[in-house]
Design a protein around this motif. Structure first.
Motif, PDB file in Angstrom:
ATOM      1  N   ALA A   3      30.735  -8.175  18.734  1.00 43.90           N
ATOM      2  CA  ALA A   3      30.994  -7.491  19.931  1.00 43.90           C
ATOM      3  C   ALA A   3      31.129  -8.474  21.114  1.00 43.90           C
ATOM      4  N   VAL A   4      32.634  -8.203  21.740  1.00 44.66           N
ATOM      5  CA  VAL A   4      32.696  -9.224  22.970  1.00 44.66           C
ATOM      6  C   VAL A   4      32.960  -8.537  24.273  1.00 44.66           C
ATOM      7  N   VAL A   5      32.574  -8.911  25.197  1.00 43.94           N
ATOM      8  CA  VAL A   5      32.685  -8.324  26.564  1.00 43.94           C
ATOM      9  C   VAL A   5      33.592  -9.248  27.151  1.00 43.94           C
ATOM     10  N   GLN A   6      34.621  -8.681  27.696  1.00 42.89           N
ATOM     11  CA  GLN A   6      35.673  -9.404  28.513  1.00 42.89           C
ATOM     12  C   GLN A   6      36.300  -8.580  29.578  1.00 42.89           C
ATOM     13  N   ALA A   7      36.734  -9.296  30.647  1.00 40.00           N
ATOM     14  CA  ALA A   7      37.367  -8.466  31.836  1.00 40.00           C
ATOM     15  C   ALA A   7      38.792  -7.721  31.078  1.00 40.00           C
ATOM     16  N   LYS A   8      38.858  -6.791  32.212  1.00 40.00           N
ATOM     17  CA  LYS A   8      40.132  -5.875  31.749  1.00 40.00           C
ATOM     18  C   LYS A   8      41.431  -6.841  31.768  1.00 40.00           C
ATOM     19  N   GLY A   9      42.283  -6.815  30.836  1.00 46.34           N
ATOM     20  CA  GLY A   9      43.440  -7.774  30.930  1.00 46.34           C
ATOM     21  C   GLY A   9      44.793  -6.570  30.859  1.00 46.34           C
ATOM     22  N   GLU A  10      45.698  -7.357  30.785  1.00 50.03           N
ATOM     23  CA  GLU A  10      47.073  -6.444  30.577  1.00 50.03           C
ATOM     24  C   GLU A  10      47.204  -5.532  29.400  1.00 50.03           C
ATOM     25  N   GLN A  11      46.428  -6.088  28.368  1.00 49.14           N
ATOM     26  CA  GLN A  11      46.503  -5.374  26.892  1.00 49.14           C
ATOM     27  C   GLN A  11      45.339  -4.050  27.094  1.00 49.14           C
ATOM     28  N   THR A  12      45.619  -2.967  26.667  1.00 47.05           N
ATOM     29  CA  THR A  12      44.756  -1.968  26.554  1.00 47.05           C
ATOM     30  C   THR A  12      44.224  -1.800  24.929  1.00 47.05           C
ATOM     31  N   LEU A  13      43.172  -2.448  24.500  1.00 44.43           N
ATOM     32  CA  LEU A  13      42.853  -2.014  23.270  1.00 44.43           C
ATOM     33  C   LEU A  13      42.256  -0.919  22.862  1.00 44.43           C
ATOM     34  N   MET A  14      42.648  -0.360  21.696  1.00 47.24           N
ATOM     35  CA  MET A  14      42.245   1.147  21.313  1.00 47.24           C
ATOM     36  C   MET A  14      41.517   0.899  19.884  1.00 47.24           C
ATOM     37  N   PRO A  15      40.547   1.670  19.385  1.00 48.74           N
ATOM     38  CA  PRO A  15      39.980   1.785  18.134  1.00 48.74           C
ATOM     39  C   PRO A  15      41.098   1.892  17.080  1.00 48.74           C
ATOM     40  N   GLY A  16      40.933   1.116  15.981  1.00 47.63           N
ATOM     41  CA  GLY A  16      42.192   0.916  14.974  1.00 47.63           C
ATOM     42  C   GLY A  16      43.114  -0.211  15.247  1.00 47.63           C
ATOM     43  N   ASP A  17      43.167  -0.849  16.368  1.00 43.00           N
ATOM     44  CA  ASP A  17      44.099  -1.817  16.618  1.00 43.00           C
ATOM     45  C   ASP A  17      43.734  -3.031  15.881  1.00 43.00           C
ATOM     46  N   ALA A  18      44.791  -3.949  15.392  1.00 42.33           N
ATOM     47  CA  ALA A  18      44.627  -5.077  14.784  1.00 42.33           C
ATOM     48  C   ALA A  18      44.653  -5.969  15.922  1.00 42.33           C
ATOM     49  N   VAL A  19      43.596  -6.855  15.862  1.00 44.21           N
ATOM     50  CA  VAL A  19      43.395  -8.034  17.037  1.00 44.21           C
ATOM     51  C   VAL A  19      43.149  -9.193  16.277  1.00 44.21           C
TER      52      VAL A  19
END
Length: 155
Positions: A123-139
């Protein structure tokens, strides 16, 4: 004239505090440039919005206290009266400065739960950036100097 200078000093102080408040995954700190980072592949399990509480370094309280004390001390008639007013307004300024610093350094962020290829979860907490992450995304999880940020995996 004094009042204008005091208000300008306070506005400058708040602006400096706001400028120091970024922890966006899109902003890389100078000390992290040209460093080898560890990269791990994973898949997003969940993303939830959180708020990172603002800092209370004491800078806001100090600036507010000094500004308030100077402003208050110039208001009284006698020397003793000026000192008391300066003290009271200084304390009020310190409280206000602390609250301004805390609110100015507060950030909207996301908590991202990732499952790594080996099955472990992070689990990582980070500021919101340009990318929107969604469940299922490869990261990818990029770890540099003990700090971790998550970005979409390159295709």
């Amino acid at each position: 004239m004094k009042r204008t200078m005091q208000n300008g000093f306070l506005a400058l102080s708040v602006s400096l505090l706001v400028a120091c408040a970024s922890s966006s995954p899109d902003v890389i700190q100078r000390g992290d440039a040209q460093r080898l980072s560890q990269v791990q592949d994973g898949v997003v399990l969940s993303v939830r919005n959180v708020i990172v509480d603002g800092s209370q370094s004491g800078v806001g309280a100090a600036v507010g206290g000094v500004t308030g004390a100077v402003a208050g001390a110039t208001r009284g008639g006698s020397s003793a009266e000026s000192n008391v007013i300066g003290l009271l307004v200084g304390v009020a300024g310190a409280v206000a400065g602390n609250a301004i610093e805390r609110m100015a350094t507060r950030e909207d962020a996301v908590e991202v739960l990732v499952q790594l290829k080996g099955g472990e979860r992070r689990a990582v907490v980070q500021a919101k950036g340009e990318q929107t992450l969604m469940p299922g995304d490869a990261v990818i999880l990029v770890t540099t100097g003990g700090k971790v940020r998550i970005a979409k995996a390159p295709r």
